[in-house]
Design a protein around this motif. Structure first.
Motif, PDB file in Angstrom:
ATOM      1  N   UNK A  26      -0.064   0.762 -14.801  1.00 20.83           N
ATOM      2  CA  UNK A  26       1.064  -0.491 -15.254  1.00 20.83           C
ATOM      3  C   UNK A  26       0.362  -1.393 -15.885  1.00 20.83           C
ATOM      4  N   UNK A  27      -1.025  -1.871 -15.698  1.00 23.41           N
ATOM      5  CA  UNK A  27      -1.718  -2.682 -16.421  1.00 23.41           C
ATOM      6  C   UNK A  27      -1.909  -1.921 -17.989  1.00 23.41           C
ATOM      7  N   UNK A  28      -2.087  -0.752 -18.020  1.00 25.90           N
ATOM      8  CA  UNK A  28      -2.488  -0.070 -19.317  1.00 25.90           C
ATOM      9  C   UNK A  28      -0.999  -0.325 -20.041  1.00 25.90           C
ATOM     10  N   UNK A  29      -0.005   0.185 -19.315  1.00 21.59           N
ATOM     11  CA  UNK A  29       1.376  -0.036 -20.116  1.00 21.59           C
ATOM     12  C   UNK A  29       1.577  -1.307 -20.722  1.00 21.59           C
ATOM     13  N   UNK A  67      -3.430   3.839  -0.321  1.00 19.53           N
ATOM     14  CA  UNK A  67      -3.789   2.877  -1.042  1.00 19.53           C
ATOM     15  C   UNK A  67      -4.499   3.369  -2.468  1.00 19.53           C
ATOM     16  N   UNK A  68      -4.883   4.531  -2.382  1.00 22.66           N
ATOM     17  CA  UNK A  68      -5.827   5.167  -3.709  1.00 22.66           C
ATOM     18  C   UNK A  68      -5.012   5.388  -4.887  1.00 22.66           C
ATOM     19  N   UNK A  69      -3.741   6.037  -4.692  1.00 21.57           N
ATOM     20  CA  UNK A  69      -2.792   6.236  -5.375  1.00 21.57           C
ATOM     21  C   UNK A  69      -2.322   4.936  -5.882  1.00 21.57           C
ATOM     22  N   UNK A  70      -2.044   3.926  -5.310  1.00 21.77           N
ATOM     23  CA  UNK A  70      -1.452   2.897  -5.460  1.00 21.77           C
ATOM     24  C   UNK A  70      -2.338   1.907  -6.569  1.00 21.77           C
ATOM     25  N   UNK A  71      -3.887   1.845  -6.128  1.00 24.30           N
ATOM     26  CA  UNK A  71      -4.752   1.339  -7.287  1.00 24.30           C
ATOM     27  C   UNK A  71      -4.521   2.119  -8.559  1.00 24.30           C
ATOM     28  N   UNK A  72      -4.243   3.593  -8.803  1.00 25.49           N
ATOM     29  CA  UNK A  72      -4.237   4.174  -9.993  1.00 25.49           C
ATOM     30  C   UNK A  72      -3.014   3.776 -10.293  1.00 25.49           C
ATOM     31  N   UNK A  73      -1.876   3.660  -9.904  1.00 26.02           N
ATOM     32  CA  UNK A  73      -0.413   3.095 -10.298  1.00 26.02           C
ATOM     33  C   UNK A  73      -0.535   1.767 -10.911  1.00 26.02           C
ATOM     34  N   UNK A 110     -10.535  -4.285 -13.183  1.00 29.69           N
ATOM     35  CA  UNK A 110     -10.046  -5.410 -11.966  1.00 29.69           C
ATOM     36  C   UNK A 110     -10.858  -4.935 -10.696  1.00 29.69           C
ATOM     37  N   UNK A 111     -11.003  -6.177  -9.968  1.00 23.02           N
ATOM     38  CA  UNK A 111     -11.383  -5.946  -8.615  1.00 23.02           C
ATOM     39  C   UNK A 111     -10.307  -5.678  -7.605  1.00 23.02           C
ATOM     40  N   UNK A 112     -10.572  -4.838  -6.509  1.00 24.03           N
ATOM     41  CA  UNK A 112      -9.680  -4.265  -5.467  1.00 24.03           C
ATOM     42  C   UNK A 112     -10.123  -4.703  -4.229  1.00 24.03           C
ATOM     43  N   UNK A 113      -9.434  -5.615  -3.400  1.00 24.27           N
ATOM     44  CA  UNK A 113      -9.614  -5.880  -2.024  1.00 24.27           C
ATOM     45  C   UNK A 113      -8.383  -5.096  -1.304  1.00 24.27           C
ATOM     46  N   UNK A 114      -8.740  -4.588  -0.151  1.00 25.95           N
ATOM     47  CA  UNK A 114      -7.824  -4.115   0.789  1.00 25.95           C
ATOM     48  C   UNK A 114      -7.592  -4.828   1.945  1.00 25.95           C
ATOM     49  N   UNK A 115      -6.357  -5.032   2.558  1.00 31.56           N
ATOM     50  CA  UNK A 115      -6.122  -6.058   3.297  1.00 31.56           C
ATOM     51  C   UNK A 115      -4.736  -5.907   4.170  1.00 31.56           C
ATOM     52  N   UNK A 133       0.755  -1.032   0.013  1.00 32.07           N
ATOM     53  CA  UNK A 133      -0.010  -0.155   0.102  1.00 32.07           C
ATOM     54  C   UNK A 133       0.747   1.136  -0.078  1.00 32.07           C
ATOM     55  N   UNK A 134       2.122   1.228   0.361  1.00 34.94           N
ATOM     56  CA  UNK A 134       2.963   2.425   0.120  1.00 34.94           C
ATOM     57  C   UNK A 134       3.910   2.438  -0.993  1.00 34.94           C
ATOM     58  N   UNK A 135       4.596   1.017  -1.293  1.00 36.99           N
ATOM     59  CA  UNK A 135       5.513   1.162  -2.348  1.00 36.99           C
ATOM     60  C   UNK A 135       5.013   1.316  -3.534  1.00 36.99           C
ATOM     61  N   UNK A 136       3.820   0.509  -3.710  1.00 39.77           N
ATOM     62  CA  UNK A 136       3.067   0.481  -5.026  1.00 39.77           C
ATOM     63  C   UNK A 136       3.832  -0.542  -5.965  1.00 39.77           C
ATOM     64  N   UNK A 137       3.327  -0.657  -7.270  1.00 41.00           N
ATOM     65  CA  UNK A 137       3.878  -1.689  -8.321  1.00 41.00           C
ATOM     66  C   UNK A 137       5.527  -1.213  -8.421  1.00 41.00           C
ATOM     67  N   UNK A 138       6.193  -2.502  -8.353  1.00 42.00           N
ATOM     68  CA  UNK A 138       7.851  -2.347  -8.308  1.00 42.00           C
ATOM     69  C   UNK A 138       8.049  -3.057  -9.648  1.00 42.00           C
ATOM     70  N   UNK A 139       9.565  -3.072  -9.689  1.00 43.39           N
ATOM     71  CA  UNK A 139       9.912  -3.537 -11.248  1.00 43.39           C
ATOM     72  C   UNK A 139       9.588  -5.163 -11.091  1.00 43.39           C
TER      73      UNK A 139
END
Length: 622
Positions: free
Chosen positions: A161-164, A151-157, A174-179, A115-121
C-alpha cells in the motif's frame, strides 16, 4: 512546558474504522500511570475502552467523529522522561476534514492495522494524508491475538500500500510493532514476551522525530487546527506552536484566512496532561496547547507575534462530494416535538457548525427557507442532522446528490473505492448488482484464514453508492462486509438504476389502525405501526409493485350491533420496517423528504396533497 524539544513527541494515531485505535490510546494512558483502570471506565461512562469517544454518537456507533488530544509521559530506560502528545483521528473518510487539519500538529504517525483485515479503504485514505504531510509511519499490527490473524501477510500488504501511494524509501523502511490493545501488550516480534505497552512507547520515542519547524528563537506562530467552546470562557483555540513561545496575558496578533490582522490578548494558556487541560504560564515551540480569550478566532487562523505578525499556510481540506437541501419542517405535525423550527434558527446552527466543521459548505437554497449543505459523504451529513435532532431542531432534508465538477471542460463525478467481502455463494449476486451500477472490478481473491469468503475491490460512482448498502445486505442475506472511500474523479459513467418500487402514501390524517393495515397486508411493507400518528402525504410504506399507491391506514372498523364472526385480535399486521436516519436518506426519491424531529423520523412527499402531485406530474409530462 518542555523547553527541551528533544524530549517531546507529537504522534497522530490513524487507522480504519474498528481497527482498535481508540482502545490502544486507552491502554497507553493507563500504562503511563496517569489513570487507574477504574478512572478510565468512569470517564468512558462505564464503557471500557471508549474513554476518548466523548460524544453520545461516538459511543453508540463505536466510531471516532471528532479528533481528540491527550498527553502521556514515558520514562525511558536511560532515565529521560518524554512527553508524548497523542492525537486520535477519525478513521472514516466522511470525517476526513478532521484528519487533514489535525495531521499538521504531528511529527509522526502511528498506523494501526487489524491483523486479519489488513489495510482497508480508509487505511489508504488516512495514510495518503499522513504521507502528504511528510509523516513517517510507525506500523502497529493490532489484534494479533485473534485466532484468524495473519500478521506477516498484513505487513506485506502495508508495504504494498505504501508503495502504491508513492512513499519514499524512508517511509517504506517502517518499523513494525505487534500488539493487542484489548489485552494491553505490545512486542517487537511475534516471538517476544507479551507483557505491557513498553515496546510501543520505546518505538514512538525512537521512531517519531522531535518536533520539526520548532524554533524557540523565532517569532511566535501557532496554527489553529481545532476550536472548542465553553459557556464560561467562550471560544478556545487549539493548535501547535511552530515558532517562538506563548505566555499567559501575552498580546498577540490573530491573522485570519483572508489575511486580516486583529490584536488581542491571551487570557489563559492550557497544556494537555492526560485527558485534562492544565493551566500553565508558558508553552514552548513544538508543543500543543489551548488558548483562551481570543475572539474572533477560527480554524486555519494564525496566532502570531504582535510586533511582527507572519501567517502560516492555512489548512487545506478536500472539497465536498455530496450535497442535500435542509429546509423548514412545514408538515402538519411540525412544532410538536422540537424547540427550534424557523429557517433563521436552522441557519444560525449551520453557521455555528461551519466554525469547527471545515469540510462542510453551506449555501442559500432556492427559497429563503432552504439551505444547500455539502459534505464529504452521507455519514458526515447524517451525523450533523442527528446532532441537530438531539439538540431540539425540527427540519426536513431532501435527497442527497453528488457534487459534479467541471474539469478541463468535462463534467467529472466522484468515484469511490468499494471493498466487499462476501461468501462464495453470493459472489454472482454482488457482481450482478454492482455491474448494473457502473462499477468496475479492480481486484478479486481470497484472504488467508477467511476460507469461503471472496474479497473484491471495485471502482464505482459515488451516486451509485446511495442506497447500495441495504441492497447488498439483502442480496447476501446480511453476510456482506462493505467499506468504501473516495478514489478520485472521472468522467460521468452514465445512468445508474434508481429505486424500482413505489411507495404507499397516506391519504388521511389520524392514528394508524391494525384493521386498516390488515386490509393492506398484501400491498407491501410498512414504516408505521398501529397507534402512530400520520398525515396526508406521509410515506407510510413501500409498495410491492412499481408506482406510488395512495392508501388509507387510519380507517377503523364500522361499529354495529351485529356480532362479527372473527375478532380484531386476528388482524394480520406485518412487522414494522425500522428505518435509521441514514437508511431514510438513502431511500427517498427526488420528490420526497425526510422529516426529522427530536422524537420521530418520517418520510413524506414534498407535495402533500394528491391533487397537487397529479398537477405537477401533468405539467412535467407536457
Amino acid at each position: 512546558m518542555y523547553a527541551d524539544t528533544s524530549l517531546l513527541r507529537n504522534v497522530a494515531i490513524i487507522a480504519h474504522v474498528d481497527h482498535g485505535k481508540t482502545s490502544l490510546v486507552d491502554k497507553l494512558m493507563y500504562q503511563s500511570g496517569l489513570y487507574r483502570s477504574e478512572e478510565l471506565d468512569r470517564r468512558a461512562g462505564g464503557q471500557h475502552g471508549l474513554v476518548l469517544d466523548t460524544g453520545d454518537l461516538e459511543r453508540e456507533r463505536g466510531i471516532t467523529i471528532l479528533s481528540k488530544n491527550c498527553a502521556v509521559t514515558y520514562e525511558a530506560a536511560d532515565g529521560d522522561t518524554y512527553r508524548i502528545n497523542l492525537i486520535d483521528t477519525p478513521g472514516h473518510a466522511d470525517f476526513g476534514g478532521e484528519v487533514e487539519r489535525v495531521l499538521t500538529m504531528a511529527d509522526g504517525a502511528l498506523l494501526v492495522v487489524d491483523a486479519f483485515e489488513g489495510p482497508m479503504p480508509q487505511t489508504r485514505f488516512v495514510l495518503q494524508k499522513a504521507l502528504a504531510c511528510g509523516l513517517r509511519p510507525l506500523v502497529v499490527i493490532n489484534k494479533v491475538d485473534r485466532p484468524d490473524s495473519r500478521p506477516d501477510e498484513v505487513v506485506t500488504e502495508v508495504f504494498d500500500l505504501l508503495s502504491d501511494l508513492g512513499a519514499d524509501d524512508e517511509a517504506l523502511d517502517f518499523q513494525t510493532v505487534y500488539a493487542s490493545a484489548k489485552e494491553g501488550w505490545a512486542a517487537n516480534s511475534l516471538d517476544d514476551e507479551r507483557v505491557d505497552m513498553r515496546p510501543l512507547f520505546e518505538a514512538m520515542v525512537e521512531w517519531v522525530p522531535p518536533p520539526r519547524f520548532a524554533d524557540p528563537t523565532a517569532n511566535t506562530q501557532l496554527l489553529v487546527t481545532s476550536i472548542d467552546y465553553s459557556d464560561y470562557v467562550g471560544r478556545i483555540a487549539i493548535g501547535r506552536i511552530f515558532g517562538g513561545k506563548l505566555e499567559a496575558r501575552q498580546r498577540v496578533a490573530v491573522i485570519d484566512r483572508q489575511g486580516n490582522v486583529s490584536n488581542q490578548q491571551i487570557l489563559q494558556l492550557l497544556a494537555f496532561e492526560g485527558l485534562e487541560r492544565k493551566e500553565v504560564k508558558k508553552v514552548e515551540a513544538g508543543d500543543l496547547c489551548a488558548v483562551v480569550g481570543l475572539d474572533p478566532i477560527n480554524i486555519g487562523d494564525t496566532i502570531a507575534d504582535a510586533g511582527k505578525p507572519e501567517a502560516l499556510p492555512t489548512v487545506t481540506v478536500d472539497e465536498p462530494t455530496l450535497h442535500m437541501t435542509f429546509r423548514v419542517n412545514d408538515g402538519p405535525l411540525s412544532g410538536r416535538d422540537g424547540k427550534y423550527l424557523t429557517s433563521r434558527q436552522i441557519g444560525d446552527r449551520l453557521e455555528r457548525e461551519l466554525r469547527s466543521n471545515v469540510a462542510l459548505r453551506v449555501e442559500p437554497g432556492e427559497t429563503m427557507e432552504q439551505y444547500r449543505v455539502s459534505g464529504r459523504g452521507l455519514m458526515h451529513l447524517g451525523i450533523l442532522i442527528e446532532n441537530m435532532r438531539r439538540e431540539g431542531f425540527e427540519l426536513c432534508v431532501g435527497k442527497p446528490h453528488v457534487v459534479v465538477r467541471e474539469i478541463d471542460g468535462q463534467k467529472q463525478e466522484p468515484i469511490e473505492l468499494l471493498v466487499v467481502d462476501v461468501p462464495d455463494e453470493h459472489q454472482s449476486s454482488v457482481m450482478s448488482l454492482l455491474g448494473d451500477r457502473r462499477a468496475e472490478l479492480l481486484k478479486m481473491g481470497y484472504k488467508t484464514g477467511n476460507s469461503g469468503f471472496v474479497h473484491m475491490e471495485f471502482s464505482i460512482p459515488a451516486r451509485a453508492m446511495i442506497g447500495l448498502r441495504s441492497r447488498l445486505l439483502t442480496a447476501t442475506q446480511g453476510n456482506a462486509v462493505i467499506h468504501h472511500t473516495l478514489h478520485g474523479y472521472e468522467t460521468l459513467r452514465g445512468a445508474v438504476p434508481h429505486r424500482t418500487a413505489g411507495v404507499l402514501i397516506a391519504n388521511e390524517p389520524g392514528p394508524v389502525t391494525a384493521y386498516s393495515l390488515d386490509a393492506l397486508y398484501d400491498r407491501g411493507s410498512f414504516f408505521v405501526k398501529p397507534g402512530d400518528e400520520v398525515y396526508e402525504g406521509q410515506v407510510v410504506g413501500e409498495n410491492c409493485k412499481s408506482g406510488d399507491l395512495v392508501v388509507n391506514v387510519v380507517r377503523g372498523k364500522k361499529l354495529t350491533n351485529v356480532r362479527a364472526a372473527g375478532k380484531d385480535d386476528n388482524s394480520q399486521v406485518r412487522p414494522v420496517r425500522e428505518m435509521s436516519l441514514e437508511a431514510c436518506l438513502e431511500y427517498i426519491d427526488d420528490d420526497e423528504l425526510v422529516e426529522v424531529t427530536p422524537k420521530t423520523i418520517r418520510l413524506r412527499k414534498i407535495m402533500l396533497k394528491e391533487s397537487d402531485r397529479r398537477r405537477a406530474s401533468r405539467q412535467a409530462g407536457s
